[in-house]
Write an enzyme that holds these catalytic residues in place. Structure first.
Site, PDB file in Angstrom:
ATOM      1  N   ASN A  88      -2.228 -60.343 -45.624  1.00 57.16           N
ATOM      2  CA  ASN A  88      -0.911 -60.128 -46.234  1.00 57.16           C
ATOM      3  C   ASN A  88      -0.025 -61.371 -46.284  1.00 57.16           C
ATOM      4  O   ASN A  88       0.758 -61.538 -47.205  1.00 57.16           O
ATOM      5  CB  ASN A  88      -0.186 -58.960 -45.568  1.00 57.16           C
ATOM      6  CG  ASN A  88       0.005 -59.135 -44.083  1.00 57.16           C
ATOM      7  OD1 ASN A  88      -0.715 -59.873 -43.414  1.00 57.16           O
ATOM      8  ND2 ASN A  88       0.993 -58.443 -43.530  1.00 57.16           N
ATOM      9  N   GLU A 146       0.453 -46.015 -39.738  1.00 61.58           N
ATOM     10  CA  GLU A 146       0.961 -47.177 -40.467  1.00 61.58           C
ATOM     11  C   GLU A 146       0.582 -47.045 -41.932  1.00 61.58           C
ATOM     12  O   GLU A 146      -0.597 -47.032 -42.284  1.00 61.58           O
ATOM     13  CB  GLU A 146       0.385 -48.468 -39.898  1.00 61.58           C
ATOM     14  CG  GLU A 146       0.907 -49.703 -40.614  1.00 61.58           C
ATOM     15  CD  GLU A 146       0.391 -51.007 -40.015  1.00 61.58           C
ATOM     16  OE1 GLU A 146       1.160 -51.977 -39.975  1.00 61.58           O
ATOM     17  OE2 GLU A 146      -0.777 -51.042 -39.582  1.00 61.58           O
ATOM     18  N   GLU A 181      -1.502 -59.091 -32.624  1.00 57.09           N
ATOM     19  CA  GLU A 181      -0.382 -58.591 -33.444  1.00 57.09           C
ATOM     20  C   GLU A 181      -0.954 -57.486 -34.322  1.00 57.09           C
ATOM     21  O   GLU A 181      -1.714 -57.751 -35.255  1.00 57.09           O
ATOM     22  CB  GLU A 181       0.197 -59.721 -34.295  1.00 57.09           C
ATOM     23  CG  GLU A 181       0.847 -60.835 -33.496  1.00 57.09           C
ATOM     24  CD  GLU A 181       2.069 -60.392 -32.733  1.00 57.09           C
ATOM     25  OE1 GLU A 181       2.696 -59.392 -33.137  1.00 57.09           O
ATOM     26  OE2 GLU A 181       2.410 -61.031 -31.725  1.00 57.09           O
ATOM     27  N   LEU A 182      -0.589 -56.234 -34.014  1.00 59.00           N
ATOM     28  CA  LEU A 182      -1.257 -55.089 -34.628  1.00 59.00           C
ATOM     29  C   LEU A 182      -0.302 -54.301 -35.534  1.00 59.00           C
ATOM     30  O   LEU A 182       0.512 -54.884 -36.225  1.00 59.00           O
ATOM     31  CB  LEU A 182      -1.876 -54.221 -33.529  1.00 59.00           C
ATOM     32  CG  LEU A 182      -2.794 -54.989 -32.550  1.00 59.00           C
ATOM     33  CD1 LEU A 182      -3.322 -54.064 -31.467  1.00 59.00           C
ATOM     34  CD2 LEU A 182      -3.945 -55.659 -33.291  1.00 59.00           C
ATOM     35  N   CYS A 237       3.687 -55.922 -41.840  1.00 56.18           N
ATOM     36  CA  CYS A 237       3.632 -55.230 -40.544  1.00 56.18           C
ATOM     37  C   CYS A 237       4.960 -54.576 -40.196  1.00 56.18           C
ATOM     38  O   CYS A 237       4.995 -53.530 -39.550  1.00 56.18           O
ATOM     39  CB  CYS A 237       3.237 -56.202 -39.438  1.00 56.18           C
ATOM     40  SG  CYS A 237       1.568 -56.861 -39.620  1.00 56.18           S
ATOM     41  N   GLY A 256      -4.007 -57.992 -37.187  1.00 59.01           N
ATOM     42  CA  GLY A 256      -4.746 -57.032 -38.003  1.00 59.01           C
ATOM     43  C   GLY A 256      -4.565 -55.616 -37.498  1.00 59.01           C
ATOM     44  O   GLY A 256      -3.535 -55.274 -36.923  1.00 59.01           O
ATOM     45  N   SER A 257      -5.585 -54.800 -37.688  1.00 58.66           N
ATOM     46  CA  SER A 257      -5.481 -53.369 -37.409  1.00 58.66           C
ATOM     47  C   SER A 257      -5.655 -53.066 -35.928  1.00 58.66           C
ATOM     48  O   SER A 257      -6.260 -53.836 -35.177  1.00 58.66           O
ATOM     49  CB  SER A 257      -6.535 -52.602 -38.207  1.00 58.66           C
ATOM     50  OG  SER A 257      -7.831 -52.863 -37.699  1.00 58.66           O
TER      51      SER A 257
END
Length: 473
Positions: free
Chosen positions: A152, A376, A248-249, A282, A228-229
């Site tokens: 992204n 999400e 970082e999710l 995010c 990511g996820s």
């Protein structure tokens, strides 16, 4: 069709196999991307390992100088880089240019941080047995860092990993998202031009199940930094062993509209935060909780600003919202919206596909257990619900498995400080949306939103080892 190459040990290397890279907007083939073999990944790690001494021996000035040059090169090549984004992830040009401006600034912050990395003296004589002793700390690079990055913000989120890593004197093996390798390859070219030592940056493209697993499990890699996820992040943490890990999710970021002197601006910002880059952010605004006294007025204004958004080709100067990253994501969002409608939610605006673009969608009266609320979305859909009491609003925001950032609009200073204390998130943004981020602030969440902090100063510290030194005088 141009074939891309891997970047290993300062050299550009052909792949054994290639796959097509297609535009998310029109599915045209835009490039051929090499799939790194196990041997090539091993070579990339070995190259990074061999260069750790070289990077460690660079002075703070030399590290800063390289990062300054990269920052300048991104500014010079802004249009070229913005077009890469429009091609590989369908980011509209207006937003793409904004990302490149931020990327240059991120590397600038990293250059400055390279000069500020220091330890501190420790007052050993504060202890009874510390008399006649002098102590201090110093920060040393970890060594090889594996960076696994998302689609992204493929320039700026790579910068958030490479900038701090090089500022601290580390080396990096970068595995970009499969849909956005061109930005990583361009980044490597600019670092090469800026004079980064050969082997300090290696770029390997390919399947996450091949490249990612090799990076996570190799003992020469001292840290994994991943954006990511949640499922992938959890697997990385399970496999990483004693490696340092920053994750970082996900998020389903919420805004409380309690009271404001300017509802117009609040609604405009929420529309921007919900639908910028088709909601693939995010900290995109996904849940809005509005005081019942202004609920109808707010929804009307939100609808007005959403209607102004222009949908279409990401390479058009007027486009605000374009395609999601792939057709499967578009189908998923459509399924979630239909699920919400079947449950009784009302579609105030949007709710349909427009070619390869999913319309910006406003839902009201959504059940908190629906996918559009509790998971999400990562798409152009926002849920708006009313609340009666302040405590109810706080509880609604906290009723989530995520906790990255939250926004609160209020004219009540006591409530602002209460929100800062009571909201279970990594960042509380008062009188603005949770989508606010500048690149030198600490950024990272709680719960399933991840572990560790980004933001250049904080990332640089994460990427160092604190060493203690004591002298007996």
């Amino acid at each position: 069709m141009e074939k891309q190459q891997l970047f290993i040990n300062g050299k550009w290397e052909e792949g054994v196999q290639y796959e097509e890279l297609r535009s998310p907007y029109n599915q045209e083939v835009i490039s051929m991307i090499p799939l790194a073999t196990k041997e090539q990944v091993e070579n990339a790690i070995a190259s990074a390992q061999q260069t750790t001494k070289t990077m460690r021996n660079l002075t703070a000035f030399e590290r800063a100088e390289i990062l300054e040059k990269v920052s300048d090169l991104f500014t010079e090549r802004l249009e070229e880089c913005a077009l890469i984004l429009a091609s590989e992830n369908a980011k509209p040009l207006k937003a793409a240019r904004g990302e490149i401006v931020r990327t240059a600034e991120t590397y600038k912050f990293a250059a400055e941080e390279a000069k500020r990395l220091h330890g501190e003296t420790v007052p050993l004589d504060a202890a009874k047995s510390g008399k006649g002793r002098f102590g201090y700390t110093k920060r040393e690079p970890l060594g090889v860092i594996a960076a696994i990055t998302p689609f992204n913000f493929p320039f700026n989120l790579v910068a958030h990993k490479l900038g701090p890593a090089f500022a601290a004197g580390n080396t990096v093996v970068l595995k970009p998202a499969s849909q956005t390798p061109l930005s990583a390859i361009m980044t490597a070219k600019l670092f090469e031009e800026a004079g980064l030592p050969k082997g300090a940056l290696n770029v390997v493209t390919g399947k996450g199940s091949v490249v990612g697993d090799l990076l996570v499990q190799d003992d020469r890699v001292k840290m994994i930094t991943f954006t990511g996820s949640v499922p992938v992040g959890m697997r990385i943490k399970e496999k990483a062993g004693l490696k340092r890990v920053t994750l970082e999710l996900g998020s389903n970021a919420a805004v409380i509209i309690d009271s404001t002197d300017d509802l117009e601006t609040a609604a405009a910002r929420c529309a921007e935060g919900a639908f910028n880059f088709a909601g693939q952010v995010c900290i995109s605004v996904q849940r809005i909780y509005v005081n019942e006294n202004v609920f109808e007025e707010f929804v009307g204004k939100l609808k007005y600003y959403t209607r102004q958004l222009v949908l279409g080709d990401p390479k058009s100067e007027t486009t605000d919202v374009s395609s999601l990253i792939n057709p499967n994501e578009t189908d998923r969002i459509d399924k979630w919206v239909q699920e919400a409608k079947a449950d009784g939610a009302k579609v105030v605006y949007g709710g349909k596909q427009d070619g390869t673009v999913f319309q910006p969608t406003i839902l009201v009266n959504t059940n908190e257990k629906l996918s559009v609320s509790c998971n999400e979305a990562f798409g152009p859909v926002v849920s708006v619900n009313s609340y009666k009491t302040w405590d109810e609003a706080i509880s609604l925001v906290n009723d989530s498995e995520y906790g990255l950032q939250a926004g609160v609009y209020t004219t009540n200073i006591q409530r602002a400080f209460e929100a800062a204390d009571r909201l279970e998130v990594g960042g509380v943004i008062i009188n603005d949306i949770p989508t606010f981020r500048v690149d030198n602030m600490p950024y990272g969440g709680v719960k399933n939103s991840g572990v560790g902090k980004e933001g250049i100063k904080y990332s640089t510290e994460e990427m160092t080892e604190l060493k203690f030194v004591s002298f007996k005088l």
